[in-house]
Design an enzyme around this catalytic site. Sequence first.
Site, PDB file in Angstrom:
ATOM      1  N   GLU A  16      13.572  47.694  27.667  1.00 46.72           N
ATOM      2  CA  GLU A  16      13.981  49.012  28.144  1.00 46.72           C
ATOM      3  C   GLU A  16      12.736  49.840  28.469  1.00 46.72           C
ATOM      4  O   GLU A  16      12.120  50.421  27.559  1.00 46.72           O
ATOM      5  CB  GLU A  16      14.779  49.753  27.063  1.00 46.72           C
ATOM      6  CG  GLU A  16      16.055  49.062  26.642  1.00 46.72           C
ATOM      7  CD  GLU A  16      17.057  50.062  26.046  1.00 46.72           C
ATOM      8  OE1 GLU A  16      18.153  50.169  26.599  1.00 46.72           O
ATOM      9  OE2 GLU A  16      16.734  50.730  25.052  1.00 46.72           O
ATOM     10  N   HIS A  42      14.616  50.722  19.013  1.00 47.04           N
ATOM     11  CA  HIS A  42      14.886  51.493  20.229  1.00 47.04           C
ATOM     12  C   HIS A  42      13.769  52.512  20.441  1.00 47.04           C
ATOM     13  O   HIS A  42      13.231  53.061  19.484  1.00 47.04           O
ATOM     14  CB  HIS A  42      16.248  52.207  20.106  1.00 47.04           C
ATOM     15  CG  HIS A  42      16.702  52.771  21.408  1.00 47.04           C
ATOM     16  ND1 HIS A  42      16.220  53.956  21.906  1.00 47.04           N
ATOM     17  CD2 HIS A  42      17.579  52.291  22.341  1.00 47.04           C
ATOM     18  CE1 HIS A  42      16.790  54.185  23.086  1.00 47.04           C
ATOM     19  NE2 HIS A  42      17.611  53.196  23.373  1.00 47.04           N
ATOM     20  N   GLY A  83      23.326  53.061  27.992  1.00 46.24           N
ATOM     21  CA  GLY A  83      23.520  54.327  27.302  1.00 46.24           C
ATOM     22  C   GLY A  83      24.558  55.177  28.016  1.00 46.24           C
ATOM     23  O   GLY A  83      25.771  54.986  27.867  1.00 46.24           O
ATOM     24  N   GLY A  84      24.100  56.106  28.834  1.00 51.69           N
ATOM     25  CA  GLY A  84      24.975  57.097  29.467  1.00 51.69           C
ATOM     26  C   GLY A  84      26.192  56.509  30.159  1.00 51.69           C
ATOM     27  O   GLY A  84      27.316  57.022  29.999  1.00 51.69           O
ATOM     28  N   SER A 116      19.086  53.309  32.570  1.00 54.40           N
ATOM     29  CA  SER A 116      19.832  53.797  33.730  1.00 54.40           C
ATOM     30  C   SER A 116      20.624  52.700  34.458  1.00 54.40           C
ATOM     31  O   SER A 116      20.702  52.702  35.686  1.00 54.40           O
ATOM     32  CB  SER A 116      18.910  54.540  34.711  1.00 54.40           C
ATOM     33  OG  SER A 116      18.387  55.702  34.082  1.00 54.40           O
ATOM     34  N   GLU A 129      13.804  55.500  21.230  1.00 53.58           N
ATOM     35  CA  GLU A 129      14.042  56.809  20.599  1.00 53.58           C
ATOM     36  C   GLU A 129      13.693  56.753  19.114  1.00 53.58           C
ATOM     37  O   GLU A 129      13.181  57.719  18.547  1.00 53.58           O
ATOM     38  CB  GLU A 129      15.505  57.224  20.831  1.00 53.58           C
ATOM     39  CG  GLU A 129      15.741  57.622  22.281  1.00 53.58           C
ATOM     40  CD  GLU A 129      17.132  57.330  22.818  1.00 53.58           C
ATOM     41  OE1 GLU A 129      18.067  57.135  22.027  1.00 53.58           O
ATOM     42  OE2 GLU A 129      17.263  57.297  24.057  1.00 53.58           O
ATOM     43  N   ASN A 131      25.393  51.330  24.003  1.00 53.06           N
ATOM     44  CA  ASN A 131      24.697  52.082  22.953  1.00 53.06           C
ATOM     45  C   ASN A 131      25.102  53.551  23.117  1.00 53.06           C
ATOM     46  O   ASN A 131      24.605  54.237  23.993  1.00 53.06           O
ATOM     47  CB  ASN A 131      23.181  51.914  23.113  1.00 53.06           C
ATOM     48  CG  ASN A 131      22.403  52.766  22.117  1.00 53.06           C
ATOM     49  OD1 ASN A 131      22.991  53.341  21.190  1.00 53.06           O
ATOM     50  ND2 ASN A 131      21.093  52.856  22.298  1.00 53.06           N
ATOM     51  N   TRP A 132      26.002  53.970  22.245  1.00 58.08           N
ATOM     52  CA  TRP A 132      26.511  55.349  22.380  1.00 58.08           C
ATOM     53  C   TRP A 132      25.547  56.396  21.853  1.00 58.08           C
ATOM     54  O   TRP A 132      25.789  57.593  22.000  1.00 58.08           O
ATOM     55  CB  TRP A 132      27.859  55.475  21.639  1.00 58.08           C
ATOM     56  CG  TRP A 132      29.000  54.819  22.330  1.00 58.08           C
ATOM     57  CD1 TRP A 132      29.028  54.315  23.598  1.00 58.08           C
ATOM     58  CD2 TRP A 132      30.321  54.610  21.795  1.00 58.08           C
ATOM     59  NE1 TRP A 132      30.263  53.798  23.884  1.00 58.08           N
ATOM     60  CE2 TRP A 132      31.069  53.966  22.794  1.00 58.08           C
ATOM     61  CE3 TRP A 132      30.925  54.890  20.572  1.00 58.08           C
ATOM     62  CZ2 TRP A 132      32.419  53.620  22.606  1.00 58.08           C
ATOM     63  CZ3 TRP A 132      32.251  54.540  20.380  1.00 58.08           C
ATOM     64  CH2 TRP A 132      32.984  53.917  21.391  1.00 58.08           C
ATOM     65  N   LYS A 133      24.492  55.961  21.178  1.00 53.34           N
ATOM     66  CA  LYS A 133      23.541  56.921  20.590  1.00 53.34           C
ATOM     67  C   LYS A 133      24.321  57.920  19.725  1.00 53.34           C
ATOM     68  O   LYS A 133      25.299  57.531  19.083  1.00 53.34           O
ATOM     69  CB  LYS A 133      22.697  57.568  21.696  1.00 53.34           C
ATOM     70  CG  LYS A 133      22.097  56.496  22.635  1.00 53.34           C
ATOM     71  CD  LYS A 133      21.094  57.002  23.604  1.00 53.34           C
ATOM     72  CE  LYS A 133      20.576  55.839  24.446  1.00 53.34           C
ATOM     73  NZ  LYS A 133      19.502  56.210  25.344  1.00 53.34           N
ATOM     74  N   GLY A 152      17.773  57.151  30.414  1.00 55.65           N
ATOM     75  CA  GLY A 152      18.388  58.469  30.535  1.00 55.65           C
ATOM     76  C   GLY A 152      17.847  59.311  31.675  1.00 55.65           C
ATOM     77  O   GLY A 152      18.126  60.498  31.766  1.00 55.65           O
TER      78      GLY A 152
END
Length: 264
Positions: free
Chosen positions: A176, A104, A243-244, A222, A106, A10-12, A182
């Site tokens: 999640e 999600h 993500g990251g 994470s 966010e 998930n590159w956001k 993150g």
Amino acid sequence: MIRKPIFAANWKMNKGASETEDFTKSLISKIQSENFPCEIVIAPPFTSLSKLAEILHNAASGQNAHAIQIAAQNCSQFDSGAYTGEISVMMLREFFVHYVILGHSERRAIFGETDAMINAKIKKAREANLKPIFCIGETLAEREAGNLESVLRTQVTDGLAGISEKDMLEIVIAYEPVWAIGTGVTATSQQAQDAHQFVRSLISELYGKDVAGKIRIQYGGSVKPNNAAELMACPDIDGALIGGAALEAQSFFDIVSTGSAASV
Ligand code: 13P
């Protein structure tokens, strides 16, 4: 292995077209000679979907590009019309999108998405034969107040209200925990396994044991190359939403590689 693990990047709000091209070509070259027993998914921003579809389409056969599926990070609950800024499921289909991340944390926290909206989006996605990656998870305050199970129960029950058994089998759930997203603080494998087992028991209550045994539940929060194996070795964890650590082809590849080897 009864459930095929699914690893999704998930590159956001990261990576325009040229970075999408660099990453995807690099990932394809790394997976070239591998035959991972898992699904690999990339969820770029909407504006990079076309480039991702083009790179995957143009990759020579035998390069395992077919092992990579495309996901969107959101979709509208409406078909078309006066919804400024929204993207419909039929528009996503034009870019060979297979999956769509919905709910999600966010989107819930920053953009005010409710369980009812997420439910409407899941239904709309299924009408277009897209596979939802349905995200759920508790905040730290909810966990510390002892509300983990009630929060997950509400999210699952309301998010999936009115979803048929047939559609349920096309849905991936992503657990999640919000406090792990993150932050560099991952859930322990025991915390993650306990939550996944609970979510599977909820699906069993709603859809029966057979469906619950088939549903894939990803862990997100994470996930890194150095913790993927331990998490993926848990019996109810069927892949990861990353993500990251999925912003670099090498680290995403390492997670897919060590994680799929450890999946049980
Ligand atoms: P991180 O891997 O950066 O914690 O993000 C997880 C996530 O939100 C994936 O959807």
